[in-house]
Design an enzyme around this catalytic site. Structure first.
Site, PDB file in Angstrom:
ATOM      1  N   GLY A 208      42.095  41.796  46.955  1.00  0.00           N
ATOM      2  CA  GLY A 208      43.152  42.425  46.138  1.00  0.00           C
ATOM      3  C   GLY A 208      42.899  42.214  44.667  1.00  0.00           C
ATOM      4  CG  ASN A 209      44.032  44.626  41.807  1.00  0.00           C
ATOM      5  OD1 ASN A 209      45.159  44.673  41.341  1.00  0.00           O
ATOM      6  ND2 ASN A 209      43.493  45.649  42.475  1.00  0.00           N
ATOM      7  CG  HIS A 210      45.394  38.818  39.153  1.00  0.00           C
ATOM      8  ND1 HIS A 210      45.926  37.866  39.991  1.00  0.00           N
ATOM      9  CD2 HIS A 210      44.157  38.371  38.822  1.00  0.00           C
ATOM     10  CE1 HIS A 210      45.069  36.879  40.140  1.00  0.00           C
ATOM     11  NE2 HIS A 210      43.980  37.170  39.450  1.00  0.00           N
TER      12      HIS A 210
END
Ligand code: CTP
Length: 396
Positions: A208-210
């Site tokens: 995923g990412n932030h």
């Protein structure tokens, strides 16, 4: 309706009781309502009821309480309002409005009002059909006043026919449509993506990412508040929005987002792709949880579909807007994206700017259009940034 100033004139009809519901609906929707009653209206419903619902003093006379030594300023009230609604408007009130007779406070305010006037007639069927009433209504329409016409049904006299005042919910609907029609993005469809994507590795893990989804949500809310119907395709963890103009769909992976977004594009006026979509996804997804083993572990990744680039190939009349989050060579990289993805506008945020990018409630952006024109903005809240972006899209 938030913040609208509505002057409600109530005249002496049994339908005056409906004014209570009209006020309640307006106040619930965030409007400010000031009520003026003719002396005979006060016989049908108590000023105290309407004052309680409107949370404001109710006016029915030129002079305040004798012991107060004050007078009610009809001119101030007339100037204050965004709209004046006369509901119910009796045959007598319509006649006075048409001829300018000012024998009560309501008529004095009406003559002082500079705002649009909306009239809800209420009377028995024969009074409604009478030539003099019809003539008064026709004259008032020619003056530019709007009518929410009487409805058909049982009347207080026991007769049945046309004359009863429009139902409060119909009046409310009229005003919603009336104010919506003034909104700049009315009748437009906007497509917005927001948040991260989760690329599955196995049933319990993902890449995923932030991204928080806050910027995409702020854009959706701003477009919806300006009247657009918004399709908001949201990655995991994107805040849930509750707005009648927003249809929010949740997806997980880049492929899911691609499948949810692409079919909606041809019908959209504007597409803003604010999601932080993964560029790579695991080539194989394990169906069972991957167990720990000694030694290194490698995941083979394959590229995802670039949704923005794909929409760029489909684009006809739509305006297509992408985001670029860069750490270095920001302007040059963003300019390349406009060309390679066939964009009309790119929103650049640099991770070098404090308060910009993932997770923050603020953002600092530079907009670059297809002619390479740069517009730089200060650090602002994401809601303010959304308004800047949408105003710039409107100018395209
Ligand atoms: N985007 C997309 N689909 C992808 C990847 C990105 O729609 N699979 C969109 C994003 O929503 C954003 C823009 O493309 O609007 C970001 O462009 P991209 O080239 O992916 O940016 P970076 O990943 O930052 O580019 P690079 O890998 O070149 O640094």
């Amino acid at each position: 309706m938030e913040g609208k100033k509505i002057l409600l004139g109530v005249s002496g009809s049994i339908a005056a009781y409906k004014a209570a519901f009209v006020i309640r609906n307006f106040v619930k929707a965030g409007a400010e309502v000031r009520v003026i009653m003719t002396p005979s209206a006060t016989e049908f419903i108590s000023p105290l009821t309407l004052a309680t619902l409107s949370k404001k003093k109710v006016y029915s006379t030129y002079i305040g309480h004798a012991d107060e030594g004050t007078w009610n300023n009809h001119v101030d009230l007339g100037i204050w309002a965004d709209v004046m609604l006369i509901a119910p408007a009796t045959a007598n009130t319509l006649a006075k409005m048409n001829t300018g007779i000012t024998d009560n406070f309501l008529q004095a305010v009406y003559l002082s009002a500079r705002c649009p006037v909306v009239i809800c007639p209420a009377m028995d069927l024969d009074m409604y059909q009478h030539e003099s009433t019809q003539k008064n209504m026709s004259d008032l329409k020619k003056r530019g006043h709007l009518f929410i016409d009487s409805e058909y049904g049982e009347l207080a006299s026991g007769l049945e026919g046309k004359g009863r005042m429009a139902e409060p919910e119909h009046i409310h609907q009229f005003f919603e449509e009336y104010w919506n029609s003034e909104l700049p993005l009315i009748n437009q469809k906007w497509l917005i993506t927001a948040g991260p994507t989760h690329e599955p590795i196995d049933p319990v893990r993902f890449i995923g990412n932030h991204s928080s989804g806050k910027m995409g949500v702020a854009l959706a809310l701003e477009a919806a508040n300006q009247g657009a119907k918004v399709e908001l395709i949201s990655g995991p963890g994107t805040p849930t929005v509750n707005h009648k103009n927003i249809h929010q769909v949740y997806v997980q992976s880049a492929q899911n987002m691609f499948e949810a977004t692409v079919p909606l594009f041809s019908d959209s006026h504007v597409a803003i792709l604010a999601a932080a979509v993964a560029d790579y996804t695991p080539a194989k997804v394990a169906h069972k949880k991957i167990k720990k083993k000694a030694g290194d572990f490698q995941i083979e990744l394959e590229p995802t579909q670039d949704i923005l680039k794909y929409l760029g190939t489909l684009k006809s009349a739509q305006k297509l807007v992408g985001f670029a989050l860069e750490t270095n060579n920001e302007i040059e990289n963003a300019k390349k994206k406009i060309k390679s993805k066939n964009l009309d506008l790119v929103v650049l945020n640099s991770l070098q700017d404090k308060g910009a990018g993932f997770g923050h409630d603020t953002n600092k952006i530079t907009l670059i259009d297809a002619q390479n024109k740069l517009t730089k903005f200060e650090l602002k809240t994401k809601a303010e940034v959304a308004a800047d972006i949408i105003n710039s899209i409107q100018k395209l």
